[in-house]
Design an enzyme around this catalytic site. Structure first.
Site, PDB file in Angstrom:
ATOM      1  N   LYS A 147       0.855  -1.651   7.606  1.00 35.97           N
ATOM      2  CA  LYS A 147       1.948  -1.091   6.838  1.00 35.97           C
ATOM      3  C   LYS A 147       2.604   0.070   7.326  1.00 35.97           C
ATOM      4  O   LYS A 147       3.657   0.452   7.320  1.00 35.97           O
ATOM      5  CB  LYS A 147       1.590  -0.696   5.426  1.00 35.97           C
ATOM      6  CG  LYS A 147       1.512  -2.224   4.434  1.00 35.97           C
ATOM      7  CD  LYS A 147       1.042  -1.768   3.171  1.00 35.97           C
ATOM      8  CE  LYS A 147       1.073  -3.030   2.335  1.00 35.97           C
ATOM      9  NZ  LYS A 147       0.963  -2.862   1.038  1.00 35.97           N
ATOM     10  N   ASP A 199       6.606  -2.455  -2.795  1.00 34.94           N
ATOM     11  CA  ASP A 199       5.151  -2.128  -3.705  1.00 34.94           C
ATOM     12  C   ASP A 199       5.489  -1.576  -5.036  1.00 34.94           C
ATOM     13  O   ASP A 199       4.749  -1.823  -6.018  1.00 34.94           O
ATOM     14  CB  ASP A 199       3.981  -1.821  -2.811  1.00 34.94           C
ATOM     15  CG  ASP A 199       3.621  -2.619  -1.741  1.00 34.94           C
ATOM     16  OD1 ASP A 199       3.748  -3.939  -1.992  1.00 34.94           O
ATOM     17  OD2 ASP A 199       2.779  -2.184  -0.714  1.00 34.94           O
TER      18      ASP A 199
END
Ligand code: ATR
Length: 287
Positions: free
Chosen positions: A73, A110
């Site tokens: 990420k 997210d």
């Protein structure tokens, strides 16, 4: 997948390591099948030190986009030409869009997943209504704290076993976030509107996190970002106290929707029980 792969099949996917147990292909391909278009969503596991080479090679429309999961990420931010505010604040990207002009755009959905899960499983939840507590100080915790700051939480409290790491996260997400050591958890839980477990405790047979959840108000919403198992010991403890709980599977599903929309320019089709499919898959893996 519509049944057969053609020369025009649109490809998107997820990159992570390990990736074999990702539920994202199950979710995305169920939506693709229901929408009936020519696309496929696959999982990639590039070598740990080759993520940027892998992503560079996909520039220019080779692929619509990628979801990115652990441990890539942060690396995903580094390959992008354009970084959205959500990814910037989270210090990580979980979505890369490969534009036809060769550029790469990084986003982080997210936070949308987290807020969507709270809205779905704790109807009426308002992030602005009181302090939010995030447990942990890794990437997952930073993303959750950033999302809560952006959603207008009046106060964000970061509780972590290693306080120095909590201070780093509190300093990076803005919004006047405060760091607390784990032994001051009861103080951090006092008056909390929401409490989110973003630690890795309890995963992979590790010791589960035992904290004084009774110090949270009766109306607090308690969430775990983990979904293996679906109801973690942490959520079980919260349920025994009568708190409303939210699980990590709902967060995964709620971030998958905006990802689908970013890949194909339309929302996922309604009426597909992706949660049921995921639960069946999790049960099959655990039996
Ligand atoms: P990620 O980036 O996936 O969030 P990470 O950087 O490994 O993962 O962070 C894991 C988090 O879980 C950390 O906050 C860690 O606490 P420390 O910073 O003190 O290491 C927390 N954690 C892991 N196991 C734990 C345990 N048994 N009890 C409490 N916290 C734990």
């Amino acid at each position: 997948m519509t049944g057969s792969i053609t020369g025009a099949t649109a490809v998107a996917g997820v990159a992570g390591s390990p990736i074999a147990h990702s539920l994202s292909p199950l979710i995305q391909n169920a939506w693709i099948r229901a929408a009936g278009f020519d696309a496929v969503y696959v999982a990639f596991s590039p070598p740990a030190d080759r993520f940027s080479h892998f992503a560079e090679g996909l520039r220019g429309g080779t692929i619509r986009g990628l979801n990115v999961t652990l441990p890539f990420k942060e690396a995903a931010l580094g390959v992008a030409d354009k970084v959205g505010e959500r990814a910037e604040l989270a210090g990580a990207a979980n979505l890369l869009i490969f534009n036809e002009d060769g550029s790469i755009t990084a986003d982080n959905v997210d936070g949308l997943g987290l807020l969507g899960a709270l809205a779905a499983q704790a109807p009426g939840f308002d992030p602005k209504a009181g302090p939010a507590v995030v447990l942990g100080a890794g990437g997952a915790a930073r993303g959750a704290a950033a999302a809560l700051v952006m959603a207008g939480a009046p106060e964000v409290r970061i509780v972590n076993r290693t306080q120095a790491r909590a201070e780093v996260v509190a300093g990076s997400v803005g919004g006047g976030a405060q760091a607390y050591p784990q032994d001051a958890a009861a103080r951090a839980f006092d008056g909390a509107n929401v409490l989110i477990n973003a630690t890795s405790a309890g995963i992979a047979g590790d010791d589960a996190l035992i904290l004084p959840l009774e110090a949270t108000p009766a109306g607090a919403v308690i969430m775990d970002m983990t979904y293996k198992p679906l109801v973690t010991p942490f959520l079980e403890q919260a349920r025994r106290l009568g708190r409303r709980t939210v699980d990590g599977l709902e967060m995964l599903i709620r971030q998958a929707g905006p990802s689908f929309e970013a890949f194909y320019g339309r929302p996922p089709p309604a009426g597909v029980d992706v949660r049921g499919l995921c639960i069946a898959r999790l049960e099959a893996w655990s039996s």
